[in-house]
Design an enzyme around this catalytic site. Structure first.
Site, PDB file in Angstrom:
ATOM      1  N   GLY A 165       0.802  -1.219   0.000  1.00  0.00           N
ATOM      2  CA  GLY A 165       0.000   0.000   0.000  1.00  0.00           C
ATOM      3  C   GLY A 165       0.835   1.269   0.000  1.00  0.00           C
ATOM      4  CG  ASP A 204      -7.486   4.831   7.044  1.00  0.00           C
ATOM      5  OD1 ASP A 204      -6.954   5.602   7.860  1.00  0.00           O
ATOM      6  OD2 ASP A 204      -8.185   5.214   6.083  1.00  0.00           O
ATOM      7  N   GLY A 225      -0.235   4.488   0.340  1.00  0.00           N
ATOM      8  CA  GLY A 225      -0.971   5.641   0.855  1.00  0.00           C
ATOM      9  C   GLY A 225      -0.083   6.463   1.777  1.00  0.00           C
ATOM     10  CD  GLU A 250     -13.315  18.882   3.660  1.00  0.00           C
ATOM     11  OE1 GLU A 250     -12.927  17.882   3.014  1.00  0.00           O
ATOM     12  OE2 GLU A 250     -12.578  19.524   4.429  1.00  0.00           O
ATOM     13  CB  VAL A 307      -1.470  -8.314  -1.998  1.00  0.00           C
ATOM     14  CG1 VAL A 307      -1.280  -9.439  -0.976  1.00  0.00           C
ATOM     15  CG2 VAL A 307      -0.201  -7.496  -2.134  1.00  0.00           C
TER      16      VAL A 307
END
Lengths: 438, 438
Positions: free
Chosen positions: A18, A308, A20, A177, A86
């Site tokens: 990942g 996360d 991120g 938002e 993966v």
């Protein structure tokens, strides 16, 4: 050469799944250390999720909030990126199965992030829109624009209203938002783009299950954000839960229903799991991997999770740290230091989260900021919000382009990136297979 | 309200099919006149085709070279845009059939432009890449990047070379500019992004059927452009025609073959036809509609064609004007004036093409410019090329963003928009339907 054509190294191999915020922060920490770092991601870019809503609403180009992963770690000799999906982790043999082959790890870091959580509601998943990835954000942009083009064509007032009715479920930062940005489009752009349509009838509804929006922030921030939204003409609904959606009608746990062609689901996220690490005891309610204070997955010494996907229970955070960029970045850095200590046979340092505050923007000159020691709202908060987002955006060019766009949008009350490059409705109805190349 | 919800007007209705250079120029001319203007396009944006190759090679974001059509003509009360795909033109009843309904016209202007011409070669059409639209350019960008990711994974030197071998067919401006940009990527970006791959083995081949590249320009320009390409390491092949491509092997009319996973077809365009105007006598060899000096389609007084789709035979241009932006823009403006004259019952003015010259860029500091009175090549030509392209790009924000990108790319020898947002290979093999939303 081992599998995936990654050369053998005398250094231990750290595989990160990942790219991120967490994965990139960790890779940067390790890039100059005595470790071979292999980063796997199914995309070749890092994606700045906090600004996705601006892509959906035509304020920014998708390329400005994404950054090639290879470029982030260009020039580091021990760093290897592989574009890979993966399939499974085998902790007994310390191997990872992917769509491009298997790879061995000395240390594995799971940083797969989170995805939209529909809480098992299949109808909402099928008919609603999510906004967690760049393609999803572009789909939403297309749908919004397509709906207005379609609203022009119908004489059925009922149908026209439904096409101009937006229901955003979830009063967290994303929902707030997005609602604010849509309200600004309604006010500043729609009347000019669609002079022959009564765009005042467009409705933006923000539906929040709890009794205040931005529940993770201070009460003052919630209150002020709600006031800002109302000033912009957003209908804020509290204490209502959306229960179902058939693509036309949104039903709730109350008598309130919405007839809307667009429902955006921003009411929850869950961790992205991996086969092989999906043991019930390892997982929290929202699919996060339970880790100790060193990010080690419970019972596995050489497998870690950050961001996360990780749930580190502390006194202050009994359900784990917030699923946001800041904890992920701090965890990535901490784990980078710890892996070096671990390889040197030294004791690791437990992770301590430094809360730098949180913020959300509603519209021009309208933002709310909670810092640990100060809280403020309005124009100054809005400038702070912009500065912080520019600061954390990766890439000098991206910062300049985003800045230019913001200045332009601010001065001109405009958002020009409103192009239907990939028609969403058509693609999902008649011409699914052909439209991508057209 | 008539069909498509376009209000009745006392002014005559001009329907324009196509929002390219010609259609937009015409609509602008008519926007303040006593005419109701209806513009139909299957996309909601105008696309600046001359810069598509920079999207394919990661130099620019797609949104920077596109512009919402509604915004171009915002604020003109008699202007109507409809997102529509035209199905058929019925000149006897003066009606147009589209996917969103029928519409009546007083005057019809066909400005549908051109598309890639594979000259009937189905294999090349199926396996080769075109670069005439934004989605096509993004597909090419994805494919190039995916090929390098894949080249990393194979130990088969033969296969690896094929993945890094690019064949560009057609030595016009598109082919030359794309070849030059790829050569710069090979030199400046690949070694940094793929340090574990011998990217010197990447080959960029430009294949031209005739005996010089840029055949529409001066011999000096051709010569110099070829020299520039060779300096950049592009293999320029002349007097060779590509005859077939099976996705792996490119065959030609000589003994030369190329083993390449990427073939870009830039060797021809043809006009985009319309049902109802497809009478054999109306059409030229490349499917263009034959028009008189007032852009009237032969035999039809109230139907006009401009731009790539129109063929106006003159002494200087026995096969019609070049299929480029300049003639389209000039024709749009001329027709705008003429339609006003026609509505007023006055005689129209025949179209006279003012050749403003042509230009092509090969790489940094390397361009060729043929003006009617001057010809020059090199650094100054390159600045002129940039200035002219910025000038004709629609939208202030687009100009600023493109300019910033060019400055950045120039200083840093970089192109950052290298993101695989829509995987092309996968999409076209296994996961066709699901990937767009992922």
């Amino acid at each position: 050469m081992s599998s995936m054509n990654i050369p053998q190294s005398s250094y231990p191999r750290v595989v990160i799944i990942g790219g991120g915020f967490g994965g990139i922060a960790l890779a940067k920490k390790l890039s100059k250390k005595e470790a071979q770092v292999v980063l796997l991601d199914k995309h070749n870019y890092h994606n700045f999720q906090p600004l996705l809503y601006q892509v959906s609403t035509g304020g920014l180009e998708p390329d400005s909030i994404a950054y090639p992963i290879r470029k982030v770690l260009q020039g580091y000799p021990n760093f290897f990126f592989r574009l890979a999906q993966v399939k499974e982790v085998k902790t007994d043999t310390k191997r990872i199965k992917t769509n491009i082959g298997e790879i061995f790890y000395d240390y594995l870091v799971v940083a797969t992030g989170s995805e939209t959580n529909f809480f098992g509601n299949k109808n909402i998943k099928a008919k609603g829109m999510a906004m967690k990835t760049i393609p999803q954000s572009l789909n939403l942009r297309s749908l919004i624009l397509e709906n207005f083009e379609q609203a022009l064509l119908t004489d059925d007032l009922h149908e026209r209203d439904a096409l101009m009715n937006f229901v955003i479920v979830g009063g967290g930062p994303t929902g707030v938002e997005l609602a604010g940005a849509l309200a600004e489009i309604k006010k500043g752009i729609l009347p000019k783009d669609y002079p022959d349509l009564d765009t005042r009838r467009a409705q933006i509804n923000l539906v929040q299950g709890g009794d205040r929006i931005l529940p993770a922030m201070s009460e003052k921030a919630s209150e002020k954000a709600e006031k800002f939204l109302e000033e912009l003409g957003v209908n804020v609904w509290k204490n209502i839960r959306v229960t179902d959606y058939d693509g036309k009608k949104v039903t709730t746990n109350t008598k309130t229903i919405f007839e809307a062609e667009t429902l955006v689901w921003a009411a929850g996220v869950k961790a992205v799991g991996l086969k092989g690490l999906d043991v019930r005891e390892l997982l929290s309610r929202d699919n996060r991997l339970k880790v100790n204070e060193f990010h080690q997955i419970v019972g596995l010494e050489d497998v870690f999770a950050i961001g996360d996907v990780a749930q580190m229970v502390t006194e202050e955070f009994p359900h784990g740290h917030p699923m946001m960029a800041q904890p992920a970045i701090q965890q990535g850095r901490n784990l980078g230091d710890n892996l070096v200590l671990l390889m040197d046979g030294k004791p690791m340092k437990p992770f301590v989260y430094k809360d730098k505050g949180s913020m959300a923007t509603v519209g021009r000159n309208k933002a709310v900021v909670d810092l640990p020691k100060f809280r403020f709202q309005g124009v100054f908060a809005w400038f702070v919000w912009m500065f912080v987002h520019l600061y954390f955006l990766i890439g000098f060019r991206n910062r300049v382009v985003v800045f230019i766009n913001w200045v332009y949008n601010y001065i001109r009350f405009d958002r020009e990136a409103r192009l239907i490059i990939r028609p969403f409705k058509k693609q999902n109805k008649v011409e699914k297979n052909t439209l991508m190349q057209d």
